[in-house]
Structure formats: structure tokens, C-alpha cells
Scaffold this active site. Structure first.
Site, short mmCIF file in Angstrom:
data_model
loop_
_atom_site.label_atom_id
_atom_site.label_comp_id
_atom_site.label_asym_id
_atom_site.label_seq_id
_atom_site.Cartn_x
_atom_site.Cartn_y
_atom_site.Cartn_z
N GLY A 1 46.81 47.47 -1.26
CA GLY A 1 48.09 46.89 -0.71
C GLY A 1 48.00 45.49 -0.19
O GLY A 1 49.10 44.87 0.05
N ASP A 2 47.02 44.90 -0.22
CA ASP A 2 46.87 43.57 0.39
C ASP A 2 45.50 42.89 -0.11
O ASP A 2 44.72 42.07 0.44
CB ASP A 2 46.60 43.68 2.08
CG ASP A 2 46.68 42.49 2.64
OD1 ASP A 2 47.27 41.35 2.15
OD2 ASP A 2 46.12 42.35 3.79
#
Length: 284
Positions: A126-127
């Protein structure tokens, strides 16, 4: 408020926003370096949820991912403490310039292997972006700075108001992460972020640039990026195809797993090592 963690000395502040702060710490006794991140929560339920999710990340031990060693709740805040990944960030390594083909392929192959292992334990990092990937340039070894602490800490935040959101985070967000998709993002969103990262490392620029959030969001939703070989003639055609496949708008049109991507990259790396820069084969 001054940050303190028993047993550690603060070396320097790394980042500060309205709700989150991060610091580089040295452990007393051996001087080993760690990175602490502190996020304040007004909602006790959000704080509890974040603490539980970080405790799950703390249990992970994956090759190529800096280990989360400690999670604490202090007042309204949750504090994570992770080993510092060796080397420097890929954003510092490239500084807007294309990387040499050998280094680019080594980075791509390693990241696909790391994601393959991570996705076997977690649905989503997610990042993923150059700033959250470290490289030891002497041995060409890459490490994710964590297993997704940013995704946990960003829950409930309106990131659009962060002063650096347009330049540092939004360019790597997949279309389905922009709130227009009925299904939650999965590992294919990480593969899209990897595609943006490889495009940038290959060409020295991102697929899209914009002066406003709305302009960049529109580009990510409807525009097709220029093929990377137009910006870098001589780039192996198969590598360009792999990058463009990662950047597909619809998740179903991308690689469906990091494993499939890894297989293709290993085949390409071996071919280029044998001088077959024009190697062509059906992608997974």
C-alpha cells in the site's frame, strides 16, 4: 512535544505532518540505527485498530523487508520502531536520472521477488514508491523500509491536505485506490506502484506530471502514459512491455501476481546477460 523512547537517542527528525512524525534513533549500547514513526489518533477505536495491525506486521520476518521490532501506545499515539534499511532511498539514488540497464533490471527482479513473498502473507503493502525502497548501491541490494506501516498510519487521514501529497504519494497510487472502484485494492495495486517506480527509474520521469491533484488524478484514471522506449531509445522492448503492463488502468489487465512478473523478469535478466537485448516472449 519532544519525542523520547527509553533506550534510544534521537539522531534527527525525518518527517513531520499534522498527525505523524518520524525520527532516526540510535539504540543505546550498540548504536544500531532504527526509524520510529508516531501517529496521533483522536478516535480510540482507530488507535486500537492501528496498533493491532502493526502488531501483525511485527510478526513478519521477510527477506528484503526491514523488520518492525516494536509497537507501543503512548497517550493518543501509536509508535512503531523498525530497523533502518541499509543504503539510501531509490529517490536519492536516481534523483530524476535514468539508471543503467543492469542496475535497473537487478532492482526490478529483486522487488518482484520481495513482493511475491510479501503478498503470500499480506494482501497489500500500500505504500510502494522510491522513497520507501532502499538500495545498497555497492552490492545492488534493495530493501523495503517496512511492510506497510504507511498504509496503516494513513487510515482515516485526508492525505489530499498533506503538503507533499501531490509530489510524493499520489503519483504511485493505482486507479482503484482513488475511490472509484467498488472492490478494495489488492496486491495488483502494489504492482501498479512498482510499474510507476520502474518507469521513473528507466526514463528519469514519472508517467504523469501535473500541477494540481485533480489534474493528476484525471491522468491516472484516463490517460495512457508514453511508452518508456520513446523516452529512452534502446530500452529492451520486453522491459518496456512489462512496465506498460504493470501500468494498466484495470487490475485485471495487469500482472495478476508478483510471481508471474518475477518469472518474466528472471527470463529477461538472463537473456540480457547473454546479450539478447531484443529478446521477445509472451508475458505471463
Amino acid at each position: 512535544m519532544r519525542f523520547a523512547l527509553p533506550g534510544f537517542v534521537v539522531c534527527r527528525a525525518l518527517r513531520s505532518s499534522a498527525l505523524e512524525r518520524s525520527y532516526e534513533l540510535a539504540r543505546e549500547g550498540d548504536g544500531r540505527i532504527f526509524v520510529a514513526r508516531s501517529r496521533a489518533f483522536d478516535d480510540p477505536l482507530q488507535q486500537q485498530r492501528a496498533w493491532q495491525q502493526l502488531e501483525q506486521l511485527r510478526e513478519l520476518e521477510l527477506d528484503g523487508v526491514a523488520r518492525l521490532v516494536r509497537v507501543e501506545r503512548v497517550g493518543k499515539s501509536v509508535i512503531s520502531l523498525a530497523e533502518r534499511a541499509p543504503g539510501i532511498g531509490l529517490d536519492e539514488r536516481s534523483r530524476g536520472h535514468p539508471l543503467a540497464l543492469g542496475e535497473l533490471l537487478a532492482i526490478a527482479e529483486q522487488l518482484s521477488r520481495i513482493l511475491m513473498q510479501l503478498h503470500a502473507r499480506l494482501p497489500l503493502h500500500g505504500d510502494l514508491r522510491p522513497a520507501t525502497i532502499a538500495i545498497d548501491s555497492e552490492i545492488r541490494q534493495v530493501t523495503l523500509v517496512d511492510a506497510g506501516i504507511g498504509r496503516v498510519f494513513e487510515q482515516g487521514q485526508t492525505l489530499i491536505h498533506e503538503h507533499d501529497f501531490l509530489d510524493t504519494r499520489l503519483p504511485y497510487v493505482a486507479p482503484e485506490q482513488l475511490g472509484r472502484s467498488p472492490t478494495p485494492p489488492d496486491g495488483r495495486a502494489d504492482l501498479h506502484a512498482l510499474g510507476v517506480t520502474l518507469y521513473e527509474l528507466a526514463t528519469g520521469r514519472r508517467p504523469f506530471t501535473a500541477s494540481t491533484v485533480s489534474e493528476l488524478v484525471r491522468a491516472q484514471l484516463v490517460r495512457r502514459p508514453r511508452p518508456p522506449q520513446e523516452l529512452r531509445p534502446g530500452l529492451p522492448p520486453t522491459l518496456a512491455l512489462i512496465i506498460m503492463k504493470l501500468l494498466e488502468k484495470q487490475p485485471d489487465q495487469r500482472y495478476q501476481s508478483a510471481r508471474g512478473l518475477h518469472i518474466d523478469l528472471v527470463r529477461l535478466v538472463l537473456g540480457v546477460a547473454q546479450g539478447e537485448t531484443e529478446l521477445s516472449f509472451p508475458l505471463a
